[in-house]
Enzyme design. Sequence first.
Site, PDB file in Angstrom:
ATOM      1  NE  ARG A   1      38.342  43.386  37.106  1.00  0.00           N
ATOM      2  CZ  ARG A   1      38.468  44.221  36.081  1.00  0.00           C
ATOM      3  NH1 ARG A   1      37.810  43.967  34.939  1.00  0.00           N
ATOM      4  NH2 ARG A   1      39.228  45.282  36.173  1.00  0.00           N
TER       5      ARG A   1
ATOM      6  CD  GLU B   1      39.852  36.859  33.040  1.00  0.00           C
ATOM      7  OE1 GLU B   1      40.713  37.682  32.684  1.00  0.00           O
ATOM      8  OE2 GLU B   1      38.647  37.135  33.170  1.00  0.00           O
TER       9      GLU B   1
END
Length: 316
Positions: free
Chosen positions: A227, A256
């Site tokens: 992540r 993101e």
Amino acid sequence: MRILLLDKNHPLITEQLSAKNFILEEDFTSSYDEVCGKIQNYDGVIIRSRIPLDQNFLETASNLKFIARVGAGMENIDIPVAEKLGIQLINSPEGNRDSVAEHVVGMLLILMNRLFIASNEVKKGVWLREENRGDELLGKTVGLIGYGNMGKATAKRLSGFGCNVIFHDILPDLSDEFATQVSLEELKEKAEVLSLHIPMTEKTHYLVNSTFINEMKNDFYLVNTARGKNVETKYLVEALKSGKVKGACLDVLEYEKASFENLDTSTSLSTKENEDLQYLLDSERVIVTPHIAGWTHQSKEKLAQVIVDKIIVSFC
């Protein structure tokens, strides 16, 4: 049982569950509020990342018996609330572990051997040999953080390249023929390549920060297919500039959107953050891919099949 599908997935989910007399309905466009308005009509929901299943959502879903996440990460679900409400949580990390592992190896080979750079140069008529001398994986000590499905699959492949693979995990006694479990301190002492295979939690948020990087004894390559927020970007950029990080393979970025569908280009990004992102995008020592490590034609089918099998075992 009525199941709501909130994201597009492999059609075998609908085909196989319908054959078992589940009633499946698709909704790939409704907003969070629109879904909340009808979720009480469903016994199960199958998701990827489009909509967050927070406390409000879960408490509204009064008849929900399970949530199936097609993939590994569960950070878009309020897990404590779901468990308190007795909602079964299902995911499918087995489905894309092989594609993640191949992506890790592929990015390392491209970065360490300057394959993409050299290929582009030759296509432009530039023939440089010494400038494109590579760095071998053979003999490198690779440290993995996290030894679940992704970590084990990665270790299996890297061991075939003659790497010494070590790993740290919060669970004990996980060593196998491909890798040896060590303390986090020993990993920082020995690793020449660091690859992350961890979920997004409070404890792993910005795990790789200034302190972590400075505690690494060797200059090292960083790989992140986990992540984006596992790594604090501003300190990664500093380490790339200083040479402490020799190169980075990033399939995920701190910037993101929560849905993973694109970068968050909102004005919330400060000028400095934009500079850090631009440095990563411009650097020859950084490979960036758009969150596709687990994204192959084969994994799409395997992820879906794992979800179907688990639902059938639990509810048929």
